[in-house]
Design a protein around this motif. Sequence first.
Motif, short mmCIF file in Angstrom:
data_model
loop_
_atom_site.label_atom_id
_atom_site.label_comp_id
_atom_site.label_asym_id
_atom_site.label_seq_id
_atom_site.Cartn_x
_atom_site.Cartn_y
_atom_site.Cartn_z
N ASP A 11 5.53 42.29 41.02
CA ASP A 11 4.20 41.61 40.36
C ASP A 11 4.39 40.49 39.50
O ASP A 11 3.56 39.65 39.45
N MET A 12 5.55 40.60 38.48
CA MET A 12 5.67 39.51 37.85
C MET A 12 6.14 38.13 38.52
O MET A 12 5.63 37.24 38.11
N ALA A 13 6.63 38.43 39.59
CA ALA A 13 7.07 37.12 40.24
C ALA A 13 5.93 36.54 41.09
O ALA A 13 5.56 35.39 41.18
N THR A 14 4.85 37.43 41.66
CA THR A 14 3.53 37.18 42.09
C THR A 14 3.03 36.25 40.93
O THR A 14 2.20 35.22 41.13
N GLY A 15 2.77 37.05 39.77
CA GLY A 15 2.15 36.42 38.72
C GLY A 15 2.57 34.79 38.38
O GLY A 15 2.01 33.99 38.23
N THR A 16 4.05 34.79 38.12
CA THR A 16 4.71 33.44 38.01
C THR A 16 4.26 32.58 39.03
O THR A 16 4.08 31.43 38.86
#
Length: 370
Positions: free
Chosen positions: A43-48
């Motif tokens: 999820d953090m990679a997607t947000g990034t």
Amino acid sequence: MTESALQKLLLKRFLLAACTYGLVLLLVWTAIMGGHVLAPVGDMATGTGMLVFSQLVMGWVFLTGRNLRCRDPSLTECQVLLALTWQTWLLANLNQARGTFLVIYPLILMFGLFHLSGRAFVRCALLVFFSFTTLNLLEAHGGKLYDPPLAVLQVCTLFVVLAWLCLYARYVQASRLRMRQRRFALQAHQDTLRGMMGQLEELVATDELTGLFNRRHFLRLAGRELETMHMGVRHGLALIDLDHFKRINDVYGHAAGDQVLQAFAQVAQGCLDENAVLARYGGEEFVLLMPDCSADALVECCERIRLAFAGTQPSAVGLRVSALSLSAGMTLLTEGDDLDAALHRADEALYRAKRSGRDRCVAAWEVVDA
């Protein structure tokens, strides 16, 4: 400031903001690797990725100049709101590291300190406070708040910091307004000073009686023309003296002599084109410079002035005197010629015109050819 210069400055500001995003992302992934993030790494990679995509879109807007169509070409408030949105999303996915990343809120507001209006800055500050407060209240309601006393302290600290920033932003805006007013006042004074300097230069360069250039200004202009002459180009130079002028002053008075000088200036200017330079050389003597002029053109011009001045009726100058006349000595200037030497040649030709009976134009071509 020109539109291109403004756009270049705005693009630099955007690049500064983009670099700041990059540093914050580095800190975020440091927190992820340290286990301080609640959300999954995916999820953090997607947000990034979405954050990077949003900055690419903003960069495209600035690079294509579409930002110039907006009321605020800097898009400062838009960039601040976008950053606050990502910051709040990040804090929602942090646990113990939330306090550390809380300092990014003031950093975002500092980006808009000098470009947001007072109301816009307060509006963004209120959004920060209510976003962070709402985040903590939602977590408290769901029983997910990690440390309630610490959360209260963070909310209070954020309120104090935001209040201080709002006051400081108000002070900065007031200072900028005063500076702008002083700059406008200074610009007005400079414009007035330039106008006065222009009038002063005109007075210094102009003969008060005839309105023609004076001797000093003529010598400056003629010297400049000589310096910029090209090979094969010739300039015409003539010294003109009003005949029997002393007799007019003695018989009719100096006021009448002044009228004759003014009449000559008016008649001579009507015979010249815009490139010619006519000046009062001293007393009843005048000097004429005709750039890029042939010998025939110079003779024709001087004869035209002589005939026009001779045709001036005494009533035109308020006198009852015999017909007016003048004598002229002419020479040509070539590349590398000396102005004093050319004036001397013209003066010798004028002297010969006087000795030959006056009311005539005499050339000194033989001096140039020699």
